[in-house]
Write a protein that holds these residues in place. Structure first.
Motif, PDB file in Angstrom:
ATOM      1  N   ALA A 190       0.825  -1.202   0.000  1.00 57.39           N
ATOM      2  CA  ALA A 190       0.000   0.000   0.000  1.00 57.39           C
ATOM      3  C   ALA A 190       0.865   1.260   0.000  1.00 57.39           C
ATOM      4  O   ALA A 190       0.502   2.274  -0.612  1.00 57.39           O
ATOM      5  N   LEU A 191       2.017   1.204   0.649  1.00 56.93           N
ATOM      6  CA  LEU A 191       2.914   2.365   0.654  1.00 56.93           C
ATOM      7  C   LEU A 191       3.403   2.696  -0.748  1.00 56.93           C
ATOM      8  O   LEU A 191       3.612   3.870  -1.071  1.00 56.93           O
ATOM      9  N   THR A 192       3.599   1.672  -1.575  1.00 58.06           N
ATOM     10  CA  THR A 192       4.065   1.940  -2.943  1.00 58.06           C
ATOM     11  C   THR A 192       3.012   2.675  -3.749  1.00 58.06           C
ATOM     12  O   THR A 192       3.335   3.344  -4.733  1.00 58.06           O
ATOM     13  N   ARG A 193       1.746   2.560  -3.343  1.00 59.63           N
ATOM     14  CA  ARG A 193       0.666   3.256  -4.036  1.00 59.63           C
ATOM     15  C   ARG A 193       0.430   4.646  -3.433  1.00 59.63           C
ATOM     16  O   ARG A 193       0.241   5.624  -4.155  1.00 59.63           O
ATOM     17  N   LEU A 194       0.438   4.718  -2.107  1.00 61.16           N
ATOM     18  CA  LEU A 194       0.118   5.965  -1.428  1.00 61.16           C
ATOM     19  C   LEU A 194       1.282   6.956  -1.457  1.00 61.16           C
ATOM     20  O   LEU A 194       1.064   8.162  -1.452  1.00 61.16           O
ATOM     21  N   ARG A 195       2.513   6.440  -1.375  1.00 57.77           N
ATOM     22  CA  ARG A 195       3.723   7.264  -1.369  1.00 57.77           C
ATOM     23  C   ARG A 195       3.707   8.370  -0.311  1.00 57.77           C
ATOM     24  O   ARG A 195       3.959   9.540  -0.604  1.00 57.77           O
ATOM     25  N   PRO A 196       3.419   8.020   0.943  1.00 55.68           N
ATOM     26  CA  PRO A 196       3.472   9.032   1.994  1.00 55.68           C
ATOM     27  C   PRO A 196       4.918   9.312   2.400  1.00 55.68           C
ATOM     28  O   PRO A 196       5.835   8.579   2.034  1.00 55.68           O
ATOM     29  N   ARG A 197       5.116  10.357   3.156  1.00 57.74           N
ATOM     30  CA  ARG A 197       6.449  10.621   3.696  1.00 57.74           C
ATOM     31  C   ARG A 197       6.775   9.671   4.839  1.00 57.74           C
ATOM     32  O   ARG A 197       7.943   9.321   5.045  1.00 57.74           O
ATOM     33  N   ALA A 198       5.742   9.320   5.615  1.00 56.66           N
ATOM     34  CA  ALA A 198       5.950   8.497   6.807  1.00 56.66           C
ATOM     35  C   ALA A 198       4.765   7.566   6.996  1.00 56.66           C
ATOM     36  O   ALA A 198       3.672   7.792   6.458  1.00 56.66           O
ATOM     37  N   ALA A 199       4.989   6.513   7.783  1.00 51.80           N
ATOM     38  CA  ALA A 199       3.925   5.542   8.061  1.00 51.80           C
ATOM     39  C   ALA A 199       4.083   5.002   9.470  1.00 51.80           C
ATOM     40  O   ALA A 199       5.198   4.893   9.995  1.00 51.80           O
ATOM     41  N   VAL A 200       2.951   4.661  10.079  1.00 50.61           N
ATOM     42  CA  VAL A 200       2.920   4.032  11.400  1.00 50.61           C
ATOM     43  C   VAL A 200       2.055   2.782  11.300  1.00 50.61           C
ATOM     44  O   VAL A 200       0.885   2.871  10.901  1.00 50.61           O
ATOM     45  N   PRO A 201       2.594   1.602  11.635  1.00 50.26           N
ATOM     46  CA  PRO A 201       1.772   0.389  11.635  1.00 50.26           C
ATOM     47  C   PRO A 201       0.898   0.318  12.879  1.00 50.26           C
ATOM     48  O   PRO A 201       1.324   0.662  13.985  1.00 50.26           O
ATOM     49  N   VAL A 202      -0.349  -0.122  12.695  1.00 55.75           N
ATOM     50  CA  VAL A 202      -1.289  -0.252  13.802  1.00 55.75           C
ATOM     51  C   VAL A 202      -2.032  -1.586  13.661  1.00 55.75           C
ATOM     52  O   VAL A 202      -1.814  -2.335  12.732  1.00 55.75           O
ATOM     53  N   HIS A 203      -2.914  -1.846  14.627  1.00 51.66           N
ATOM     54  CA  HIS A 203      -3.806  -3.014  14.579  1.00 51.66           C
ATOM     55  C   HIS A 203      -3.024  -4.324  14.667  1.00 51.66           C
ATOM     56  O   HIS A 203      -3.152  -5.197  13.801  1.00 51.66           O
ATOM     57  N   TYR A 204      -2.231  -4.470  15.711  1.00 51.87           N
ATOM     58  CA  TYR A 204      -1.528  -5.738  15.962  1.00 51.87           C
ATOM     59  C   TYR A 204      -0.996  -5.733  17.390  1.00 51.87           C
ATOM     60  O   TYR A 204      -0.790  -4.685  17.995  1.00 51.87           O
TER      61      TYR A 204
END
Length: 258
Positions: free
Chosen positions: A193-207
């Motif tokens: 999904a990051l390859t599609r969204l191309r955000p500057r940053a990401a935080v994983p959740v739901h685990y």
């Protein structure tokens, strides 16, 4: 102006942007149906006082009525259209909270922010019966930054177009059990999904927070590993994205370029 993110566990995140606070899918108790909190302290009392809270879908670990009852009176609560009909207990909270139903494409002003509902690919019913089908949602919170909270979702073709350009992505990478079915992202698909969204940053959740009763000692690594696995896959697939794997209750401050 900086944007502050605090992960409280599962899908519950506090986002503070432009002096306004948004809380995602509040789960503020030690127990939720057959699930028990196994990692991290409960969110602090301050977490119960956001300007607004957003609900992605009607599953009990995302729309948890006892947790919503702990929110400060007057909090704006955005829920998917049809939620009030599908979850009768939610209607009682309308006396304390400013409950507003939203659908894909709707935008709501919250303080200095604009919160926009976007599509998600996930079963949005109230389980286990849920005769009323209510569409699951994600949200884009726009202030100094544009933050995409995906809720629970699978990959879908229009994800990047619907979310639009984003600075930060809050993506689900696991669940409350070792197996995920259709309508979910695992660690590798979240990195895709990051390859599609191309955000500057990401935080994983739901685990890694809530486990079913009786599974405390059953393959515990399968509950905790998704965050690290997401960071590893992201480094390979989307090396330009800064991944912040937060511990429970941990915060990160992101500086947003003007």
């Amino acid at each position: 102006m900086p944007v502050d993110i605090t992960w409280w566990g599962h899908a519950t995140v506090t986002l503070r942007d432009s002096g306004t606070t948004v809380l995602t899918d509040p789960l503020l108790t030690r127990r939720c149906a057959h699930l028990r909190r196994r990692r991290g302290a409960l969110p602090t009392p301050e977490a119960r006082r956001p300007d607004a809270a957003v609900i992605s879908h009607l599953h009990a670990d995302h729309l948890h009525v006892p947790s919503l009852a702990l929110l400060a009176p007057g909090t704006t609560l955005l829920v998917p259209r049809g939620a009030l009909r599908a979850v009768p207990r939610l209607r009682r909270l309308c006396r304390r909270l400013r409950v507003r139903e939203v659908a894909e494409g709707d935008s709501v002003a919250v303080g200095a922010l604009t919160v926009r509902a976007v599509p998600a690919v996930h079963d949005g019913r109230r389980l286990p019966f849920g005769p009323d089908r209510v569409r699951a949602l994600g949200y884009v919170v726009e202030g100094e930054a544009r933050t995409y909270y995906a809720g629970d979702t699978d990959l879908f073709e229009a994800m990047a177009r619907e979310a639009g350009p984003v600075d930060l992505a809050l993506l689900p990478v696991g669940g409350w059990g070792p197996r995920l079915g259709h309508g979910h992202l695992d660690a590798e698909r979240a990195a895709e999904a990051l390859t599609r969204l191309r955000p500057r940053a990401a935080v994983p959740v739901h685990y890694g927070t809530y486990w079913p009763v009786g599974m405390t000692t059953v393959r515990p690594w399968e509950f905790h590993a998704p965050g690290d696995e997401f960071a590893r896959h992201a480094a390979r697939m989307a090396p330009g994205v800064a991944v912040h794997r937060l511990g429970h209750g941990e915060s990160v401050r992101l500086e947003v370029a003007g």
